[in-house]
Design an enzyme around this catalytic site. Structure first.
Site, PDB file in Angstrom:
ATOM      1  N   SER A 140     -22.719 -39.319 -26.628  1.00 30.70           N
ATOM      2  CA  SER A 140     -22.346 -40.076 -25.424  1.00 30.70           C
ATOM      3  C   SER A 140     -23.069 -39.465 -24.226  1.00 30.70           C
ATOM      4  CB  SER A 140     -20.832 -39.965 -25.216  1.00 30.70           C
ATOM      5  OG  SER A 140     -20.444 -40.449 -23.948  1.00 30.70           O
ATOM      6  N   TYR A 153     -12.262 -36.690 -24.676  1.00 34.14           N
ATOM      7  CA  TYR A 153     -13.483 -37.411 -25.065  1.00 34.14           C
ATOM      8  C   TYR A 153     -14.720 -36.582 -24.693  1.00 34.14           C
ATOM      9  CZ  TYR A 153     -16.682 -41.388 -25.615  1.00 34.14           C
ATOM     10  OH  TYR A 153     -17.703 -42.222 -26.017  1.00 34.14           O
TER      11      TYR A 153
HETATM   12  P1  NAP Z   1     -15.283 -49.633 -30.282  1.00 36.99           P
HETATM   13  O1  NAP Z   1     -15.702 -51.057 -30.244  1.00 36.99           O
HETATM   14  O2  NAP Z   1     -13.940 -49.225 -29.805  1.00 36.99           O
HETATM   15  O3  NAP Z   1     -15.571 -49.086 -31.737  1.00 36.99           O
HETATM   16  C1  NAP Z   1     -15.063 -47.873 -32.202  1.00 36.99           C
HETATM   17  C2  NAP Z   1     -15.022 -47.932 -33.711  1.00 36.99           C
HETATM   18  O4  NAP Z   1     -14.401 -46.742 -34.219  1.00 36.99           O
HETATM   19  C3  NAP Z   1     -14.171 -49.101 -34.198  1.00 36.99           C
HETATM   20  O5  NAP Z   1     -14.710 -49.607 -35.381  1.00 36.99           O
HETATM   21  C4  NAP Z   1     -12.845 -48.421 -34.451  1.00 36.99           C
HETATM   22  O6  NAP Z   1     -12.000 -49.134 -35.308  1.00 36.99           O
HETATM   23  C5  NAP Z   1     -13.359 -47.141 -35.069  1.00 36.99           C
HETATM   24  N1  NAP Z   1     -12.283 -46.176 -35.203  1.00 36.99           N
HETATM   25  C6  NAP Z   1     -11.437 -45.755 -34.266  1.00 36.99           C
HETATM   26  N2  NAP Z   1     -10.522 -44.932 -34.800  1.00 36.99           N
HETATM   27  C7  NAP Z   1     -10.810 -44.836 -36.112  1.00 36.99           C
HETATM   28  C8  NAP Z   1     -10.236 -44.172 -37.202  1.00 36.99           C
HETATM   29  N3  NAP Z   1      -9.126 -43.428 -37.058  1.00 36.99           N
HETATM   30  N4  NAP Z   1     -10.792 -44.298 -38.424  1.00 36.99           N
HETATM   31  C9  NAP Z   1     -11.884 -45.066 -38.602  1.00 36.99           C
HETATM   32  N5  NAP Z   1     -12.465 -45.746 -37.610  1.00 36.99           N
HETATM   33  C10 NAP Z   1     -11.935 -45.642 -36.382  1.00 36.99           C
HETATM   34  O7  NAP Z   1     -16.275 -48.794 -29.379  1.00 36.99           O
HETATM   35  P2  NAP Z   1     -17.855 -48.550 -29.469  1.00 36.99           P
HETATM   36  O8  NAP Z   1     -18.317 -48.500 -28.076  1.00 36.99           O
HETATM   37  O9  NAP Z   1     -18.514 -49.440 -30.423  1.00 36.99           O
HETATM   38  O10 NAP Z   1     -17.857 -47.055 -30.003  1.00 36.99           O
HETATM   39  C11 NAP Z   1     -18.648 -46.599 -31.085  1.00 36.99           C
HETATM   40  C12 NAP Z   1     -19.074 -45.173 -30.808  1.00 36.99           C
HETATM   41  O11 NAP Z   1     -19.934 -45.146 -29.673  1.00 36.99           O
HETATM   42  C13 NAP Z   1     -17.916 -44.221 -30.485  1.00 36.99           C
HETATM   43  O12 NAP Z   1     -18.146 -42.970 -31.068  1.00 36.99           O
HETATM   44  C14 NAP Z   1     -17.994 -44.119 -28.981  1.00 36.99           C
HETATM   45  O13 NAP Z   1     -17.442 -42.943 -28.494  1.00 36.99           O
HETATM   46  C15 NAP Z   1     -19.499 -44.160 -28.776  1.00 36.99           C
HETATM   47  N6  NAP Z   1     -19.942 -44.489 -27.433  1.00 36.99           N
HETATM   48  C16 NAP Z   1     -19.687 -45.708 -26.883  1.00 36.99           C
HETATM   49  C17 NAP Z   1     -20.151 -45.963 -25.604  1.00 36.99           C
HETATM   50  C18 NAP Z   1     -19.946 -47.286 -24.926  1.00 36.99           C
HETATM   51  O14 NAP Z   1     -20.336 -47.409 -23.749  1.00 36.99           O
HETATM   52  N7  NAP Z   1     -19.383 -48.267 -25.552  1.00 36.99           N
HETATM   53  C19 NAP Z   1     -20.858 -44.995 -24.893  1.00 36.99           C
HETATM   54  C20 NAP Z   1     -21.074 -43.772 -25.490  1.00 36.99           C
HETATM   55  C21 NAP Z   1     -20.623 -43.521 -26.762  1.00 36.99           C
HETATM   56  P3  NAP Z   1     -10.970 -50.225 -34.676  1.00 36.99           P
HETATM   57  O15 NAP Z   1     -11.789 -51.448 -34.375  1.00 36.99           O
HETATM   58  O16 NAP Z   1      -9.980 -50.403 -35.758  1.00 36.99           O
HETATM   59  O17 NAP Z   1     -10.394 -49.615 -33.429  1.00 36.99           O
END
Ligand code: NAP
Length: 248
Positions: A140, A153
């Site tokens: 991130s 986080y």
């Molecule tokens: P998201 O749409 O909330 O996706 C997160 C994913 O992780 C979802 O599939 C979620 O499942 C899964 N997850 C959460 N808890 C879990 C568990 N206990 N076991 C298995 N899977 C689990 O958000 P995203 O933005 O795509 O995030 C993906 C990654 O990118 C994360 O590591 C996040 O920190 C990172 N990231 C995102 C951003 C951003 O701006 N969006 C920026 C930097 C880093 P559910 O759908 O069931 O909740």
């Protein structure tokens, strides 16, 4: 074609592949030719359907990482893996003086402990087989910056960057490349609260040189590259994919 930019014949597992960045990564790896095991705590059938509709190959695996040891112990159910993408992550927001121990533990478990234990399970199998492999961890901007109201986080994502470098040091000798991709502000469930807050949304958008929020597909290309032979000499890197945010 040398195949340097292809993943044909490779098998990849992506965590959190039912939605957002993980789903886009799963689609990208499949487009490059890999068989993708789309893993999620909820069904990834829709992701697999999209992979297959695009002519790729995928299977779904229910994998909850809220108990990191129990989740990682099931990695073997995915069969032989050449590539592991640790994408699953959660975020909990509160002022640090009010942050609960439960939120701290929940975030650290999924975002950092599960990442380590999944890497360990993947690494053990790859080292035993002697076939090498690729790991990409999703970091991130908060692997580099402090952020606000997200203490667990930020700590977890700094940890992901450090762990990525450590594993790269230890496992290069086993032909396992370990890298991370650090997404900028991407429009997913993770950032819905920020986008719903007009003041924060405007602040953030105003600082992104690209002039737009990122799309999950923006992350998929960088991850796919880090899984391809073309990036054989890249390990221990944390690659920002942030529309220029950190350059500002
Ligand atoms: P998201 O749409 O909330 O996706 C997160 C994913 O992780 C979802 O599939 C979620 O499942 C899964 N997850 C959460 N808890 C879990 C568990 N206990 N076991 C298995 N899977 C689990 O958000 P995203 O933005 O795509 O995030 C993906 C990654 O990118 C994360 O590591 C996040 O920190 C990172 N990231 C995102 C951003 C951003 O701006 N969006 C920026 C930097 C880093 P559910 O759908 O069931 O909740």
């Amino acid at each position: 074609m040398s195949g340097a930019f292809q993943l044909t014949g490779k098998r990849a597992l992506v965590t959190g592949a039912n939605t957002g960045i993980g789903q886009a990564i799963a689609l990208g790896l499949a487009e490059a030719g890999a068989h993708v095991v789309a893993a999620g705590r909820r069904s990834c059938d829709e992701t697999v359907a999209q992979i297959e509709a695009a002519g790729g190959s995928g299977t779904a695996l229910l994998l909850d990482l809220s108990d990191p040891a129990a989740g990682a112990a099931r990695l073997g159910e995915a069969g032989h893996l050449d590539i592991l993408v640790n994408n699953a992550g959660i975020i909990r927001r509160a002022e640090s003086q009010d942050y609960t121990e439960t939120d701290w533990d929940d975030v650290m478990d999924v975002n950092l402990k599960a990442v380590f234990l999944m890497c360990q399970a993947f690494g053990k199998a790859a080292i035993a087989r002697g076939t090498g492999g690729r790991i990409v961890n999703i970091a991130s901007l908060l692997s580099f910056q402090g952020g606000i109201r997200v203490p667990a986080y930020t700590a977890s994502k700094h940890g992901v960057a450090g762990l990525t470098k450590l594993l790269a040091n230890e496992w290069s000798a086993h032909d396992i490349n370990v890298n991370a991709v650090a997404p900028g502000y991407i429009a997913t469930n993770n950032t819905a609260a920020l986008r719903d807050d007009p003041e924060r949304a405007a602040e953030i958008l105003g600082r992104i040189p690209a002039g737009r929020w990122g799309d999950p597909a923006d992350i998929a290309g960088a991850v796919a590259f880090l899984c391809m032979p073309a990036s054989n000499y890249v390990t221990g890197a944390v690659l920002n994919v942030d529309g220029g945010w950190l350059a500002r």
